[in-house]
Design a protein around this motif. Structure first.
Motif, mmCIF file in Angstrom:
data_model
loop_
_atom_site.group_PDB
_atom_site.id
_atom_site.type_symbol
_atom_site.label_atom_id
_atom_site.label_comp_id
_atom_site.label_asym_id
_atom_site.label_seq_id
_atom_site.Cartn_x
_atom_site.Cartn_y
_atom_site.Cartn_z
ATOM 1 N N PRO A 15 -12.438 17.003 0.699
ATOM 2 C CA PRO A 15 -13.087 17.943 1.625
ATOM 3 C C PRO A 15 -12.253 18.228 2.885
ATOM 4 O O PRO A 15 -12.360 19.303 3.465
ATOM 5 C CB PRO A 15 -14.401 17.247 1.984
ATOM 6 C CG PRO A 15 -14.669 16.328 0.832
ATOM 7 C CD PRO A 15 -13.335 15.915 0.304
ATOM 8 N N ASN A 16 -11.392 17.259 3.285
ATOM 9 C CA ASN A 16 -10.556 17.494 4.473
ATOM 10 C C ASN A 16 -9.322 18.341 4.159
ATOM 11 O O ASN A 16 -8.461 18.535 5.012
ATOM 12 C CB ASN A 16 -10.121 16.155 5.096
ATOM 13 C CG ASN A 16 -9.260 15.334 4.144
ATOM 14 O OD1 ASN A 16 -9.024 15.711 3.003
ATOM 15 N ND2 ASN A 16 -8.788 14.193 4.627
ATOM 16 N N GLY A 17 -9.233 18.833 2.915
ATOM 17 C CA GLY A 17 -8.137 19.735 2.563
ATOM 18 C C GLY A 17 -6.920 19.056 1.949
ATOM 19 O O GLY A 17 -5.983 19.741 1.528
ATOM 20 N N PRO A 39 4.813 5.884 -4.652
ATOM 21 C CA PRO A 39 4.711 5.379 -3.286
ATOM 22 C C PRO A 39 3.288 5.496 -2.735
ATOM 23 O O PRO A 39 2.442 6.172 -3.337
ATOM 24 C CB PRO A 39 5.679 6.278 -2.500
ATOM 25 C CG PRO A 39 6.017 7.418 -3.390
ATOM 26 C CD PRO A 39 5.678 7.053 -4.793
ATOM 27 N N ASN A 40 3.033 4.857 -1.618
ATOM 28 C CA ASN A 40 1.718 4.947 -0.964
ATOM 29 C C ASN A 40 1.348 6.420 -0.798
ATOM 30 O O ASN A 40 2.182 7.242 -0.413
ATOM 31 C CB ASN A 40 1.752 4.300 0.437
ATOM 32 C CG ASN A 40 1.901 2.791 0.378
ATOM 33 O OD1 ASN A 40 2.709 2.220 1.083
ATOM 34 N ND2 ASN A 40 1.147 2.140 -0.464
ATOM 35 N N GLY A 41 0.092 6.719 -1.113
ATOM 36 C CA GLY A 41 -0.401 8.081 -0.910
ATOM 37 C C GLY A 41 -0.021 9.053 -2.017
ATOM 38 O O GLY A 41 -0.299 10.258 -1.919
ATOM 39 N N ALA A 42 0.603 8.566 -3.096
ATOM 40 C CA ALA A 42 1.057 9.466 -4.173
ATOM 41 C C ALA A 42 -0.108 10.077 -4.961
ATOM 42 O O ALA A 42 0.050 11.115 -5.612
ATOM 43 C CB ALA A 42 1.979 8.715 -5.132
ATOM 44 N N GLY A 43 -1.276 9.412 -4.920
ATOM 45 C CA GLY A 43 -2.437 9.935 -5.643
ATOM 46 C C GLY A 43 -2.860 9.073 -6.816
ATOM 47 O O GLY A 43 -3.692 9.490 -7.640
ATOM 48 N N LYS A 44 -2.361 7.870 -6.893
ATOM 49 C CA LYS A 44 -2.643 6.992 -8.040
ATOM 50 C C LYS A 44 -4.124 6.605 -8.100
ATOM 51 O O LYS A 44 -4.772 6.742 -9.142
ATOM 52 C CB LYS A 44 -1.783 5.708 -7.957
ATOM 53 C CG LYS A 44 -0.283 5.973 -7.851
ATOM 54 C CD LYS A 44 0.515 4.699 -7.752
ATOM 55 C CE LYS A 44 0.253 3.891 -6.483
ATOM 56 N NZ LYS A 44 0.701 4.537 -5.235
ATOM 57 N N THR A 45 -4.645 6.094 -6.984
ATOM 58 C CA THR A 45 -6.045 5.644 -6.980
ATOM 59 C C THR A 45 -6.984 6.827 -7.190
ATOM 60 O O THR A 45 -7.966 6.729 -7.938
ATOM 61 C CB THR A 45 -6.359 4.923 -5.647
ATOM 62 O OG1 THR A 45 -5.461 3.823 -5.520
ATOM 63 C CG2 THR A 45 -7.786 4.422 -5.608
ATOM 64 N N THR A 46 -6.677 7.938 -6.563
ATOM 65 C CA THR A 46 -7.518 9.139 -6.743
ATOM 66 C C THR A 46 -7.556 9.520 -8.224
ATOM 67 O O THR A 46 -8.624 9.841 -8.769
ATOM 68 C CB THR A 46 -6.951 10.302 -5.902
ATOM 69 O OG1 THR A 46 -6.851 9.887 -4.548
ATOM 70 C CG2 THR A 46 -7.827 11.537 -6.011
ATOM 71 N N THR A 47 -6.390 9.449 -8.876
ATOM 72 C CA THR A 47 -6.319 9.776 -10.308
ATOM 73 C C THR A 47 -7.194 8.822 -11.117
ATOM 74 O O THR A 47 -8.014 9.260 -11.939
ATOM 75 C CB THR A 47 -4.852 9.702 -10.795
ATOM 76 O OG1 THR A 47 -4.086 10.653 -10.058
ATOM 77 C CG2 THR A 47 -4.733 9.984 -12.279
ATOM 78 N N THR A 188 0.726 -0.226 -9.944
ATOM 79 C CA THR A 188 1.433 -1.346 -9.315
ATOM 80 C C THR A 188 2.554 -0.809 -8.438
ATOM 81 O O THR A 188 3.071 0.292 -8.668
ATOM 82 C CB THR A 188 2.005 -2.319 -10.363
ATOM 83 O OG1 THR A 188 2.672 -3.385 -9.676
ATOM 84 C CG2 THR A 188 2.986 -1.671 -11.316
ATOM 85 N N HIS A 189 2.897 -1.610 -7.426
ATOM 86 C CA HIS A 189 4.084 -1.305 -6.619
ATOM 87 C C HIS A 189 5.254 -2.194 -7.036
ATOM 88 O O HIS A 189 6.318 -2.110 -6.443
ATOM 89 C CB HIS A 189 3.783 -1.493 -5.129
ATOM 90 C CG HIS A 189 2.903 -0.418 -4.573
ATOM 91 N ND1 HIS A 189 3.304 0.899 -4.486
ATOM 92 C CD2 HIS A 189 1.648 -0.445 -4.087
ATOM 93 C CE1 HIS A 189 2.326 1.614 -3.966
ATOM 94 N NE2 HIS A 189 1.302 0.819 -3.722
ATOM 95 N N TYR A 190 5.032 -3.055 -8.041
ATOM 96 C CA TYR A 190 6.085 -3.973 -8.467
ATOM 97 C C TYR A 190 6.749 -3.443 -9.738
ATOM 98 O O TYR A 190 6.129 -3.405 -10.808
ATOM 99 C CB TYR A 190 5.504 -5.366 -8.739
ATOM 100 C CG TYR A 190 4.813 -5.961 -7.541
ATOM 101 C CD1 TYR A 190 5.540 -6.353 -6.421
ATOM 102 C CD2 TYR A 190 3.428 -6.129 -7.528
ATOM 103 C CE1 TYR A 190 4.900 -6.893 -5.315
ATOM 104 C CE2 TYR A 190 2.783 -6.663 -6.430
ATOM 105 C CZ TYR A 190 3.530 -7.045 -5.331
ATOM 106 O OH TYR A 190 2.900 -7.575 -4.239
#
Ligand SMILES: Nc1ncnc2c1ncn2[C@@H]1O[C@H](COP(=O)(O)OP(=O)(O)OP(=O)(O)O)[C@@H](O)[C@H]1O
Length: 252
Positions: A15-17, A39-47, A188-190
């Motif tokens: 909603p914040n664009g 990397p952080n913020g790439a959209g993994k969790t959202t996916t 993962t980040h590893y």
């Protein structure tokens, strides 16, 4: 191998664009461990959350085990297992009580002792989650994903914050779950973890998939581009030194 998950042109605009996911497509084969890196913020969790039916999809489709997530979010949740952070568990229930509670939510019959044994926590049945070590908490949260005998489990950064012994122990657990036929999708980040566990990985950056292949193929493609390592690769790493000196035995 047939696909158990098909993601097509998936997008997410919050909603914040923020355009967190910008039209990604991929499929996951039955029985594989599939990694999402980035990397952080790439959209993994959202996916992951859109696939799991926990977050509304802006556009695109998710077909999991033949079911469209958006159309039947409750049915999807019966077929999958989602790893929760240990802070999400009731802190004053014993491990067996928590597992039973999860089983009751699904209307599933479980053998709590067997499930705890499967994740190496047979001696901790009467413990509260808050009294477990970090590695034990992660193993317990993986046990909760298995109560409904899911076709696929979702692990979001399952080994973050663990010591090398606990991390390797968790790798073995995830490999065992895969060997029993459950499909696993993890973030993962590893990179070492992804190389060890994942049949294939998708690398995300800024909401897009920039590469998708087996770890070996991705490395071959990099080398074919003329990649020259910045430093000579040592025959052993500092982690190898750590494990050599402190052993493989779990400390928790
Ligand atoms: N609820 C939300 N509302 C608005 N923006 C969000 C929300 N959740 C995530 N974002 C933004 O969406 C983008 C993708 O976030 P996401 O958490 O999916 O990334 P990630 O790849 O899982 O990152 P990390 O590796 O740090 O966990 C980021 O820019 C983030 O700030």
């Amino acid at each position: 191998m047939p696909a158990i998950l098909e993601v097509t042109n998936l997008t997410k605009t919050y909603p914040n664009g923020v355009n967190a996911v910008k039209g990604i497509s991929f499929s996951v084969n039955k029985g594989e461990v599939f990694g999402i890196l980035g990397p952080n913020g790439a959209g993994k969790t959202t996916t992951l959350e859109m696939i799991e039916g926990l977050r509304p999809i802006t556009s695109g489709t998710v077909l999991l085990d033949g079911i469209k997530t958006e159309e039947q979010p409750y049915l999807i949740k019966q077929r999958i297992g989602i790893q929760l952070q240990s802070s999400a568990f009731f802190q004053n229930l014993k491990l067996t009580e928590l597992l039973q509670m999860f089983a009751d939510l699904y209307g599933a019959k479980i053998d709590t002792a067997q499930l705890l044994a499967d994740v190496g926590l047979q001696d901790k049945a009467g413990f509260l989650v808050k009294n477990l070590s970090g590695g034990q908490k992660q193993r317990f949260s993986i046990a909760t994903t298995l109560v409904n005998k899911p076709v696929m489990i979702f692990l979001d950064e399952p080994t973050t914050g663990l010591d090398p012994q606990a991390r390797r122990n968790l790798w073995e657990l995830i490999a065992q779950i895969k060997n029993r036929g459950t499909t696993v999708i993890l973030t993962t980040h590893y990179m070492e973890e992804a190389s060890f566990l994942c049949n294939r990985v998708a690398i995300m950056d800024d909401g897009r998939i920039v590469a998708l292949d087996t770890p070996d193929q991705l490395i071959k493609q990099l080398l074919a581009k003329g990649f020259v390592p910045h430093t000579e690769v040592p025959p052993a790493t500092l982690e190898d030194v750590f494990i050599d000196l402190t052993g493989k035995t779990l400390r928790d």
